[in-house]
Design a protein around this motif. Sequence first.
Motif, PDB file in Angstrom:
ATOM      1  N   ASP A 190      32.466  46.511  -1.700  1.00 42.58           N
ATOM      2  CA  ASP A 190      31.338  46.730  -0.793  1.00 42.58           C
ATOM      3  C   ASP A 190      30.788  48.142  -1.003  1.00 42.58           C
ATOM      4  OD1 ASP A 190      29.637  47.168   1.371  1.00 42.58           O
ATOM      5  OD2 ASP A 190      30.863  45.996   2.746  1.00 42.58           O
ATOM      6  N   THR A 191      29.513  48.257  -1.270  1.00 41.64           N
ATOM      7  CA  THR A 191      28.906  49.575  -1.518  1.00 41.64           C
ATOM      8  C   THR A 191      28.961  50.475  -0.289  1.00 41.64           C
ATOM      9  OG1 THR A 191      26.728  48.643  -0.997  1.00 41.64           O
ATOM     10  CG2 THR A 191      27.353  48.736  -3.319  1.00 41.64           C
ATOM     11  N   ASP A 192      29.188  49.891   0.895  1.00 42.21           N
ATOM     12  CA  ASP A 192      29.262  50.689   2.126  1.00 42.21           C
ATOM     13  C   ASP A 192      30.690  51.045   2.520  1.00 42.21           C
ATOM     14  OD1 ASP A 192      26.493  50.673   2.500  1.00 42.21           O
ATOM     15  OD2 ASP A 192      26.564  48.721   3.492  1.00 42.21           O
ATOM     16  N   ALA A 193      31.658  50.712   1.688  1.00 47.58           N
ATOM     17  CA  ALA A 193      33.064  50.997   2.007  1.00 47.58           C
ATOM     18  C   ALA A 193      33.320  52.503   2.042  1.00 47.58           C
ATOM     19  CB  ALA A 193      33.977  50.325   0.982  1.00 47.58           C
ATOM     20  N   GLU A 194      34.369  52.893   2.742  1.00 48.06           N
ATOM     21  CA  GLU A 194      34.725  54.306   2.850  1.00 48.06           C
ATOM     22  C   GLU A 194      35.556  54.774   1.653  1.00 48.06           C
ATOM     23  OE1 GLU A 194      36.623  55.239   6.497  1.00 48.06           O
ATOM     24  OE2 GLU A 194      35.016  54.442   7.771  1.00 48.06           O
ATOM     25  N   HIS A 195      36.355  53.899   1.088  1.00 44.10           N
ATOM     26  CA  HIS A 195      37.302  54.293   0.048  1.00 44.10           C
ATOM     27  C   HIS A 195      36.852  53.809  -1.328  1.00 44.10           C
ATOM     28  CE1 HIS A 195      40.048  55.518   3.212  1.00 44.10           C
ATOM     29  NE2 HIS A 195      39.922  54.327   3.773  1.00 44.10           N
ATOM     30  N   PHE A 196      37.171  54.627  -2.337  1.00 43.53           N
ATOM     31  CA  PHE A 196      36.848  54.246  -3.707  1.00 43.53           C
ATOM     32  C   PHE A 196      37.887  53.263  -4.252  1.00 43.53           C
ATOM     33  CE2 PHE A 196      34.760  58.551  -3.659  1.00 43.53           C
ATOM     34  CZ  PHE A 196      33.468  58.053  -3.688  1.00 43.53           C
ATOM     35  N   TYR A 197      37.458  52.475  -5.207  1.00 39.85           N
ATOM     36  CA  TYR A 197      38.320  51.421  -5.746  1.00 39.85           C
ATOM     37  C   TYR A 197      39.565  51.980  -6.438  1.00 39.85           C
ATOM     38  CZ  TYR A 197      36.814  52.226 -10.603  1.00 39.85           C
ATOM     39  OH  TYR A 197      36.586  52.764 -11.841  1.00 39.85           O
ATOM     40  N   TYR A 198      39.488  53.214  -6.954  1.00 40.19           N
ATOM     41  CA  TYR A 198      40.636  53.776  -7.663  1.00 40.19           C
ATOM     42  C   TYR A 198      41.627  54.455  -6.717  1.00 40.19           C
ATOM     43  CZ  TYR A 198      37.165  57.574  -7.550  1.00 40.19           C
ATOM     44  OH  TYR A 198      36.197  58.473  -7.170  1.00 40.19           O
ATOM     45  N   ASP A 199      41.332  54.474  -5.410  1.00 37.51           N
ATOM     46  CA  ASP A 199      42.258  55.049  -4.427  1.00 37.51           C
ATOM     47  C   ASP A 199      43.021  53.976  -3.663  1.00 37.51           C
ATOM     48  OD1 ASP A 199      41.604  57.688  -5.001  1.00 37.51           O
ATOM     49  OD2 ASP A 199      39.874  57.650  -3.654  1.00 37.51           O
ATOM     50  N   THR A 200      42.950  52.751  -4.132  1.00 38.69           N
ATOM     51  CA  THR A 200      43.548  51.626  -3.411  1.00 38.69           C
ATOM     52  C   THR A 200      44.882  51.218  -4.029  1.00 38.69           C
ATOM     53  OG1 THR A 200      41.411  50.771  -2.679  1.00 38.69           O
ATOM     54  CG2 THR A 200      43.208  49.197  -2.796  1.00 38.69           C
ATOM     55  N   ASN A 201      45.780  50.753  -3.183  1.00 39.32           N
ATOM     56  CA  ASN A 201      47.063  50.202  -3.622  1.00 39.32           C
ATOM     57  C   ASN A 201      46.851  48.744  -4.042  1.00 39.32           C
ATOM     58  OD1 ASN A 201      49.552  48.907  -3.718  1.00 39.32           O
ATOM     59  ND2 ASN A 201      50.400  50.032  -1.987  1.00 39.32           N
ATOM     60  N   TYR A 202      47.160  48.436  -5.296  1.00 39.62           N
ATOM     61  CA  TYR A 202      46.956  47.083  -5.798  1.00 39.62           C
ATOM     62  C   TYR A 202      48.271  46.316  -5.981  1.00 39.62           C
ATOM     63  CZ  TYR A 202      42.115  48.395  -6.747  1.00 39.62           C
ATOM     64  OH  TYR A 202      40.809  48.789  -6.622  1.00 39.62           O
ATOM     65  N   HIS A 203      49.341  46.805  -5.393  1.00 35.04           N
ATOM     66  CA  HIS A 203      50.616  46.086  -5.487  1.00 35.04           C
ATOM     67  C   HIS A 203      50.607  44.849  -4.593  1.00 35.04           C
ATOM     68  CE1 HIS A 203      52.601  48.649  -8.233  1.00 35.04           C
ATOM     69  NE2 HIS A 203      52.743  49.694  -7.428  1.00 35.04           N
ATOM     70  N   GLY A 204      51.524  43.949  -4.854  1.00 38.58           N
ATOM     71  CA  GLY A 204      51.662  42.752  -4.038  1.00 38.58           C
ATOM     72  C   GLY A 204      50.625  41.692  -4.364  1.00 38.58           C
ATOM     73  N   LYS A 205      50.497  40.732  -3.474  1.00 41.51           N
ATOM     74  CA  LYS A 205      49.562  39.625  -3.661  1.00 41.51           C
ATOM     75  C   LYS A 205      48.182  40.043  -3.145  1.00 41.51           C
ATOM     76  CE  LYS A 205      51.309  35.645  -2.354  1.00 41.51           C
ATOM     77  NZ  LYS A 205      52.102  34.656  -1.599  1.00 41.51           N
TER      78      LYS A 205
END
Length: 294
Positions: A216-231
């Motif tokens: 979402d272009t209006d999100a607060e966090h950047f995609y590279y700051d997210t935890n992608y572990h788990g399902k």
Amino acid sequence: MFLKGSVEEKERYIKEMYRDKCRLSGKNAAVIKKIHGIVNNNRSNPDKLVGVEGIWAAGLLLKYDIIVHALILDVDAITTPDAFQIMESLAKIAEEIHLVSHSTYSKISEVGTSAGIFALAKFPIKKLDMINAANSEVIVVLDGLEIPGNIGTIIRSCDGTNTDAIFICNRKTRITHPKILRSSQGSCFKVPIVEEESATIIKWLQDNNYRIILTDTDAEHFYYDTNYHGKIAIIMGSERYGISKEWYDIPTESVKIPMYGDCDSLNVGIAATLMLYEAAIYRSGDRTKITKNA
């Protein structure tokens, strides 16, 4: 030898080997008309068939055990050992074999190097209950995408990142569209693809404890700051309208891709590729290695 034989000798060989399912077909044959409709995407296609031609593409049908409804052969163009081997392998599994003239074949072929081999194959669409949630940790959901080339690009990126499955909801184009087949470079035969209603997909994801990540272009966090572990399930919205409202009515996380120029968003195929590779790098542990070596 087949490769050195005349057209008549080649046709005789195939008819003798596969007499129960082989026939001569002209330009007005039902199967040729069906192929015209499928490759031009201008007729109904309830059986979800796709046209596949050439040695490389036909080899993918064998590699991924795809059902071959009909095999169309221009025997005069089958002149190499590789083409002969592929023809033999496809002939064994094809439900029908049609021998056509070079002029008839040229009416359905789009690839100049197809080697006289054209297969009408069953697109391997999956049902939701065929997806094993325990073994499918990364899923991408395509919500209302309209451009076949974008879908094909994302399918190819899913293959490149070893994404476990693709769910399509609010469908706006046929999964059998020729541009999807071409732009996916055959990855559509490998990556499991499910078409289903949004509500059904949402319930399945929630029941199986997936974290749902919206781009979402209006999100607060950047995609590279997210935890992608788990399902995880990564949701990509349509080119014009973005992600449907129903995804915002449930617990989710949102991320954005930073834009440094004048445009406010990326093409969805590029955006999905960035997301999928970020998740793959993160999950592999390579992100930590990159940070340490920076």
